[in-house]
Design a protein around this motif. Structure first.
Motif, PDB file in Angstrom:
ATOM      1  N   GLY A 507       0.844  -1.182   0.000  1.00 37.61           N
ATOM      2  CA  GLY A 507       0.000   0.000   0.000  1.00 37.61           C
ATOM      3  C   GLY A 507       0.876   1.228   0.000  1.00 37.61           C
ATOM      4  N   GLU A 508       0.404   2.283  -0.615  1.00 36.96           N
ATOM      5  CA  GLU A 508       1.232   3.476  -0.749  1.00 36.96           C
ATOM      6  C   GLU A 508       0.324   4.677  -0.965  1.00 36.96           C
ATOM      7  OE1 GLU A 508       3.967   5.394  -0.017  1.00 36.96           O
ATOM      8  OE2 GLU A 508       4.921   3.462  -0.388  1.00 36.96           O
ATOM      9  N   GLY A 509       0.878   5.870  -0.792  1.00 34.68           N
ATOM     10  CA  GLY A 509       0.136   7.085  -1.058  1.00 34.68           C
ATOM     11  C   GLY A 509      -0.058   7.927   0.184  1.00 34.68           C
ATOM     12  N   PHE A 510      -0.118   9.251  -0.009  1.00 40.79           N
ATOM     13  CA  PHE A 510      -0.265  10.184   1.102  1.00 40.79           C
ATOM     14  C   PHE A 510      -1.729  10.503   1.378  1.00 40.79           C
ATOM     15  CE2 PHE A 510      -0.365  14.626   2.694  1.00 40.79           C
ATOM     16  CZ  PHE A 510       0.259  14.408   3.913  1.00 40.79           C
ATOM     17  N   THR A 511      -2.472  10.831   0.330  1.00 43.75           N
ATOM     18  CA  THR A 511      -3.892  11.139   0.493  1.00 43.75           C
ATOM     19  C   THR A 511      -4.729   9.890   0.258  1.00 43.75           C
ATOM     20  OG1 THR A 511      -4.273  11.694  -1.831  1.00 43.75           O
ATOM     21  CG2 THR A 511      -3.434  13.456  -0.392  1.00 43.75           C
ATOM     22  N   SER A 512      -6.002   9.962   0.635  1.00 50.05           N
ATOM     23  CA  SER A 512      -6.887   8.817   0.389  1.00 50.05           C
ATOM     24  C   SER A 512      -7.039   8.564  -1.106  1.00 50.05           C
ATOM     25  CB  SER A 512      -8.252   9.053   1.036  1.00 50.05           C
ATOM     26  OG  SER A 512      -8.871  10.223   0.529  1.00 50.05           O
ATOM     27  N   LEU A 513      -7.037   9.630  -1.933  1.00 51.25           N
ATOM     28  CA  LEU A 513      -7.108   9.466  -3.383  1.00 51.25           C
ATOM     29  C   LEU A 513      -5.883   8.712  -3.901  1.00 51.25           C
ATOM     30  CD1 LEU A 513      -8.393  10.220  -6.158  1.00 51.25           C
ATOM     31  CD2 LEU A 513      -7.011  12.307  -6.085  1.00 51.25           C
ATOM     32  N   GLU A 514      -4.698   9.114  -3.420  1.00 55.29           N
ATOM     33  CA  GLU A 514      -3.476   8.440  -3.863  1.00 55.29           C
ATOM     34  C   GLU A 514      -3.444   6.990  -3.401  1.00 55.29           C
ATOM     35  OE1 GLU A 514      -0.543  10.933  -2.157  1.00 55.29           O
ATOM     36  OE2 GLU A 514      -0.459  12.319  -3.852  1.00 55.29           O
ATOM     37  N   ARG A 515      -3.899   6.743  -2.187  1.00 51.94           N
ATOM     38  CA  ARG A 515      -3.862   5.368  -1.681  1.00 51.94           C
ATOM     39  C   ARG A 515      -4.808   4.473  -2.480  1.00 51.94           C
ATOM     40  NH1 ARG A 515      -0.626   4.414   2.314  1.00 51.94           N
ATOM     41  NH2 ARG A 515      -1.486   2.316   2.487  1.00 51.94           N
ATOM     42  N   GLU A 544      -5.186   5.938  15.169  1.00 50.31           N
ATOM     43  CA  GLU A 544      -4.522   7.113  15.736  1.00 50.31           C
ATOM     44  C   GLU A 544      -3.829   7.930  14.636  1.00 50.31           C
ATOM     45  OE1 GLU A 544      -2.267   6.037  19.210  1.00 50.31           O
ATOM     46  OE2 GLU A 544      -4.021   5.237  20.241  1.00 50.31           O
ATOM     47  N   HIS A 545      -2.494   8.067  14.694  1.00 47.93           N
ATOM     48  CA  HIS A 545      -1.785   8.885  13.721  1.00 47.93           C
ATOM     49  C   HIS A 545      -1.591   8.189  12.378  1.00 47.93           C
ATOM     50  CE1 HIS A 545       1.105   6.398  15.931  1.00 47.93           C
ATOM     51  NE2 HIS A 545       1.775   6.338  14.804  1.00 47.93           N
ATOM     52  N   GLU A 546      -1.883   6.904  12.299  1.00 48.71           N
ATOM     53  CA  GLU A 546      -1.611   6.127  11.090  1.00 48.71           C
ATOM     54  C   GLU A 546      -2.822   6.207  10.165  1.00 48.71           C
ATOM     55  OE1 GLU A 546       0.819   2.485  11.500  1.00 48.71           O
ATOM     56  OE2 GLU A 546      -0.926   1.490  10.624  1.00 48.71           O
ATOM     57  N   GLY A 547      -2.669   6.905   9.030  1.00 50.56           N
ATOM     58  CA  GLY A 547      -3.799   7.173   8.148  1.00 50.56           C
ATOM     59  C   GLY A 547      -3.830   6.326   6.896  1.00 50.56           C
ATOM     60  N   ALA A 548      -3.384   5.072   6.982  1.00 52.67           N
ATOM     61  CA  ALA A 548      -3.289   4.217   5.797  1.00 52.67           C
ATOM     62  C   ALA A 548      -4.560   3.430   5.513  1.00 52.67           C
ATOM     63  CB  ALA A 548      -2.120   3.233   5.967  1.00 52.67           C
TER      64      ALA A 548
END
Length: 705
Positions: A507-515, A544-548
């Motif tokens: 899995g990769e990407g910063f935003t939800s769109l990118e992911r 928590e801080h992990e937004g994946a």
């Protein structure tokens, strides 16, 4: 007490409020006819705190009422009473889980203790309670801040773990349900049921009490029963043959309920109903087989955290809903990460046909003490959860946590992984085992890898080389300033062929769109290669801080930019021969018609056939709504299971404005079997104005500039 919290509302008399988590905790090992929940308000004291606490929520959580981190000890107290009608029975106190060491007292006298923060345990209180009379139950808990030598999974530690960046608020104290139940004068202390023969159910029982008691097992709803016979080692064994067996599978999750009764002639017999299914999971060469049918795991990693309640689900409904949400996302398997999840969750997986990869928590630094503590969990894991047909893979270590990221460089660390594998294999020989998920395999039934790669071209190339066997290493970022090359194999002796290869995390990407964009394209590249036996996307929900997560921490859907995870993870998917440009703009709007090669990957049990179609839709149109028209179609494509189809070349008309190209496979009746899409939009070059080569410009402090 009711099995379902929706049937009745159970009130905690101490506070006059509903009991939290009131459902019977073990539907898979049912003794709900005679039980009392001890969830609710307890008295609590710790480090100057004297306050009520709500069980079963860890003292770090808001739901507990304490909401304090880094307390290293705490004492719980409450009054309990065994009902008068339990006279003559054995009275057992059960704990779902207490982190990390628990000393249990009745009226000030120690009656038992347990070490291990994720394991269920029980204490027979018969000799310490008088039925119908009050007694004070005390639980003294130690939860060290320094967790390096104890299994703690994703809980944060002081000193900080090497993997603190992916660790979360600790879970200390009582964090799963507590209850009393009445059992027979002699009772079945453990019951093991296995249906891997596919024709009957093997049963093994250990007794607490008279070893010569009569033990009988029967299928609930059937007349036939058998007497179990001693095997000479303190266990009784038997087997129920089933004339017309119904197998358990994701498509048809049929469950059998087996009632085990124990009668020692005292007039107080014991009865427990256990649940299982007829299913067999096997490794055959490089393939996985379920009930003699090849399958591929399409999985998602789930860490089992909730806002306000931590590792404990706020309600049974929330716990069960996670199973259904994972299925709605298209996944047939959930990897429950570094946590023994509640039996209620596993039971829901059994009921729904959801496959499970189960694993214990890891320590963080290697020592003989840490390795021993890790291994000590395994008997409890198998005893509690081994009956669940949904569990098809046992995991052990994760990414060499507790092995200092150094299996290849340390004989002692490699031997610890092998010992864990061997110990688990002696406990359960019916499931594949992964000894160290991620890399550096030394003794494993499956080779898996964890690989996070932001560049799709690199990912595409790496998938091809791993599938071909020409690549064994890949870069892993172990810390912001620490990248190493990890190998699939921890030893030259591990076979390079003949063992299933799966992805264990990606899995990769910063935003939800990118992911979501990476989910689409990275998954299709794994589906391109039939050698791979499955994958695990990271992850199900934010923590928590992990937004994946595909979902937020409170299980709301994110903006996936038109991606439909269920289509990405379907049994049948499309594989496109192209390299997309970026999220939201797979291609520029084509000024002229162009050709696109499309393959079909099918992981079902039988051949499928259909025609490929494509049509331009407006930008952002939903791909779930297939249009009645199409602008290009193929001839009939025949797809053999687990063999990527030959490329089908489709000619796509020009498009002079942003749009979405929908591509789908439909059978002769018009049923859509698979779908994908391309977004056409202008790609704007990235803005790099303001950069100062060779010069560091310190950002102003808010309020000072």
């Amino acid at each position: 007490m009711s099995l379902s919290s929706t049937d009745t509302i159970d009130i905690d008399p101490a506070v006059g409020a509903p009991i939290p988590r009131p459902e019977y905790p073990r539907p898979d090992r049912d003794r709900s006819a005679r039980w009392v929940s001890l969830n609710g308000r307890w008295d609590f004291s710790a480090d100057g705190i004297v306050a009520p606490i709500t069980v079963p929520f860890a003292w770090e959580t808001e739901a507990s009422g304490i909401h304090r981190t880094w307390l290293e000890s705490g004492t719980y107290r409450r009054v309990i009473q065994a009902p008068s009608e339990w006279a003559g029975s054995r009275i057992v106190l059960s704990f779902g889980a207490v982190h990390h060491r628990a000393v249990v007292l009745i009226d000030g006298a120690i009656v038992g203790e347990h070490v291990g923060g994720y394991e269920s345990f029980e204490i027979d209180l018969t000799d310490h309670l008088s039925v119908g009379a009050d007694a004070e139950l005390t639980v003294e808990v130690e939860a060290p801040a320094d967790k390096r030598a104890i299994p703690h999974g994703k809980q944060r530690s002081i000193p900080r773990d090497d993997y603190d960046g992916v660790a979360f608020t600790p879970t200390s104290g009582i964090w799963q349900s507590v209850w009393l139940e009445a059992r027979g004068a002699t009772y079945a202390e453990t019951v093991e049921v296995r249906g891997d023969s596919l024709t009957g159910i093997g049963i093994a029982v250990t007794l607490r009490g008279q070893q010569d008691a009569a033990v009988r097992a029967r299928l609930v709803g059937a007349d036939a029963g058998i007497e179990l016979e001693t095997d000479g080692s303190g266990r009784l064994r038997g087997r129920i043959e089933i004339d017309e067996p119904q197998l358990w599978s994701p498509e048809s999750p049929h469950l059998y309920r087996v009632e085990v009764t124990v009668d020692d002639g005292s007039g107080f017999p014991d009865s427990v109903i256990v649940t299982t299914g007829l299913r067999r999971i096997e490794v055959r060469g490089e393939c996985l087989y379920l009930n003699d049918t090849r399958f591929s795991m399409r999985g998602v990693l789930d860490q089992g955290y909730w806002p306000d309640t931590g590792l404990t689900a706020p309600t049974n409904e929330a716990l069960q809903r996670d199973i259904h949400l994972a299925r709605e996302l298209g996944y047939n398997l959930v990897r429950k990460h570094l946590k023994f999840e509640e039996p209620l969750w596993l039971h829901e997986a059994d009921v729904t046909g959801t496959l499970v990869w189960a694993e214990p928590a890891c320590p963080s630094r290697f020592s003989a003490e840490a390795a021993e503590a890790f291994d000590a969990q395994l008997p409890a894991m198998v005893e509690r959860d081994g009956n669940h047909p949904s569990i098809v893979i046992w995991g052990l270590y994760n990414e060499e946590w507790g092995l200092d990221w150094d299996i290849p460089g340390s004989t002692a660390r490699a031997e610890a992984a092998v010992r864990a594998y061997d110990r688990l294999r002696t406990l359960d020989d019916t499931r594949p085992i992964i000894e160290n998920s991620g890399w550096s395999h030394v003794k494993s039934d499956i080779v898996d890898w964890h690989y996070y790669e932001p560049d799709l071209a690199t990912w595409k190339h790496a998938m091809a080389e791993i599938a071909e066997g020409t690549r064994e290493t890949f870069p892993v970022r172990l810390a912001p300033d620490f990248i190493v090359d990890k190998s699939l194999y921890g030893t030259s002796e591990f076979p390079r062929h003949g063992v299933p290869i799966v992805n264990g995390e990606y899995g990769e990407g910063f935003t939800s769109l990118e992911r979501a964009w990476h989910l689409r394209w990275e998954t299709q590249e794994m589906r391109r290669h039939d050698r791979f036996a499955g994958y695990i996307y990271t992850e199900f929900a934010d923590v928590e801080h992990e937004g994946a997560g595909l979902l937020t921490e409170d299980r709301r859907r994110k903006d996936w930019g038109g991606c439909v995870p269920a289509a990405v993870n379907a049994e049948t998917v499309l594989v496109l021969d192209m390299l997309p440009l970026r999220a939201g703009a797979d291609i520029e709007p084509p000024a002229e018609k162009f050709t696109l090669d499309v393959h079909v990957s099918h992981h079902g049990a039988s051949t499928v056939s259909g025609c490929l179609h494509a049509a331009w839709l407006s930008a952002g149109a939903r791909i779930a709504e297939v249009p009645y028209r199409h602008e290009t179609s193929s001839s009939t494509v025949h797809v053999v299971p687990f063999e990527l189809s030959d490329a089908v070349t489709m000619t796509v008309p020009a498009r002079h404005e942003p749009g979405r190209l929908l591509i789908w496979l439909a059978d002769g009746s018009g049923t859509v079997l698979a779908r994908s899409f391309l977004d056409a939009a202008e790609v704007e070059p990235p803005n790099r104005r303001g950069a100062r080569e060779g010069e560091f410009v310190e950002a102003p402090v808010p309020g000072e500039g």
